[in-house]
Design an enzyme around this catalytic site. Structure first.
Site, PDB file in Angstrom:
ATOM      1  N   HIS A  99      -4.693  28.806  65.424  1.00  0.00           N
ATOM      2  CA  HIS A  99      -3.542  29.328  66.055  1.00  0.00           C
ATOM      3  C   HIS A  99      -2.164  28.396  65.805  1.00  0.00           C
ATOM      4  O   HIS A  99      -2.272  27.330  65.819  1.00  0.00           O
ATOM      5  CB  HIS A  99      -3.598  29.359  67.582  1.00  0.00           C
ATOM      6  CG  HIS A  99      -4.299  27.732  67.876  1.00  0.00           C
ATOM      7  ND1 HIS A  99      -5.629  27.647  67.715  1.00  0.00           N
ATOM      8  CD2 HIS A  99      -3.906  26.999  68.595  1.00  0.00           C
ATOM      9  CE1 HIS A  99      -5.877  26.639  68.233  1.00  0.00           C
ATOM     10  NE2 HIS A  99      -4.725  26.177  68.545  1.00  0.00           N
ATOM     11  N   HIS A 101       1.154  27.189  67.343  1.00  0.00           N
ATOM     12  CA  HIS A 101       1.713  27.058  68.490  1.00  0.00           C
ATOM     13  C   HIS A 101       3.341  27.077  68.379  1.00  0.00           C
ATOM     14  O   HIS A 101       3.863  26.442  67.348  1.00  0.00           O
ATOM     15  CB  HIS A 101       1.581  25.471  69.316  1.00  0.00           C
ATOM     16  CG  HIS A 101       0.249  24.912  69.622  1.00  0.00           C
ATOM     17  ND1 HIS A 101      -0.219  25.047  70.746  1.00  0.00           N
ATOM     18  CD2 HIS A 101      -0.946  24.604  68.655  1.00  0.00           C
ATOM     19  CE1 HIS A 101      -1.631  24.667  70.841  1.00  0.00           C
ATOM     20  NE2 HIS A 101      -1.704  24.470  69.299  1.00  0.00           N
TER      21      HIS A 101
END
Ligand code: AMP
Ligand code: ZN
Length: 141
Positions: A99, A101
């Site tokens: 992922h 951020h």
């Protein structure tokens, strides 16, 4: 069935505040934000590491993350943003579905990355650069 929490968010099995999705990626609010509006951008397909994400998906992640960053600046009145990706436990990765951020930043937000700046011993920078250059030429060139 996968017990990956982010796969479950993609599949709608657990709730998340999704703000964007397309055929490749999904973006939603981080549940414990560094600053309000902190977003996570993930591939829909499960990958632990950024290194195995197909280039089209990785490109889409980067493009959408930076657009979300700009949007946070314009619409939520932040001054800038950080894009951050932790790959591996020692790098701070807690959720093992890769992922990116998007962390909105304000001039007075009081948050400091714990960044340090070492000095290379004589010769070491040239050695490391030469080694990486040669290996990358084999792998990518
Ligand atoms: P990392 O340390 O880079 O693996 O970051 C994992 C991030 O996922 C943290 O910032 C968490 O707050 C966030 N997170 C964990 N579970 C959820 C969830 N169910 N919904 C949204 N964000 C989550
Ligand atoms: Zn997953």
């Amino acid at each position: 069935m996968s017990d990956c929490i982010f796969c479950k968010i993609v599949g709608g099995e657990i709730p998340a505040r999704k703000i964007y999705e397309d055929e490749l990626i999904c973006a939603f609010l981080d549940i414990s934000p560094i600053n309000f509006g902190h977003v996570l951008v993930i591939p829909k397909e499960h990958h632990q590491s950024a290194s195995t994400v197909p280039e089209a998906t990785a490109g889409r992640m980067f493009a959408v993350a930076s657009r979300i960053g700009i949007l946070l600046k314009r619409r939520e009145e932040y001054d800038g943003y950080n894009l951050h990706l932790a790959d591996g436990t020692v790098a701070g990765q807690v959720v093992m579905h890769v992922h990116m951020h998007v962390v909105p930043r304000g001039a007075e937000d009081g948050f400091r990355w714990n960044w340090r700046q070492l000095a290379y011993p004589e010769g070491m920078a040239d050695e490391i650069a030469a080694s990486l250059r040669a290996k990358l030429a084999e792998k990518i060139g």
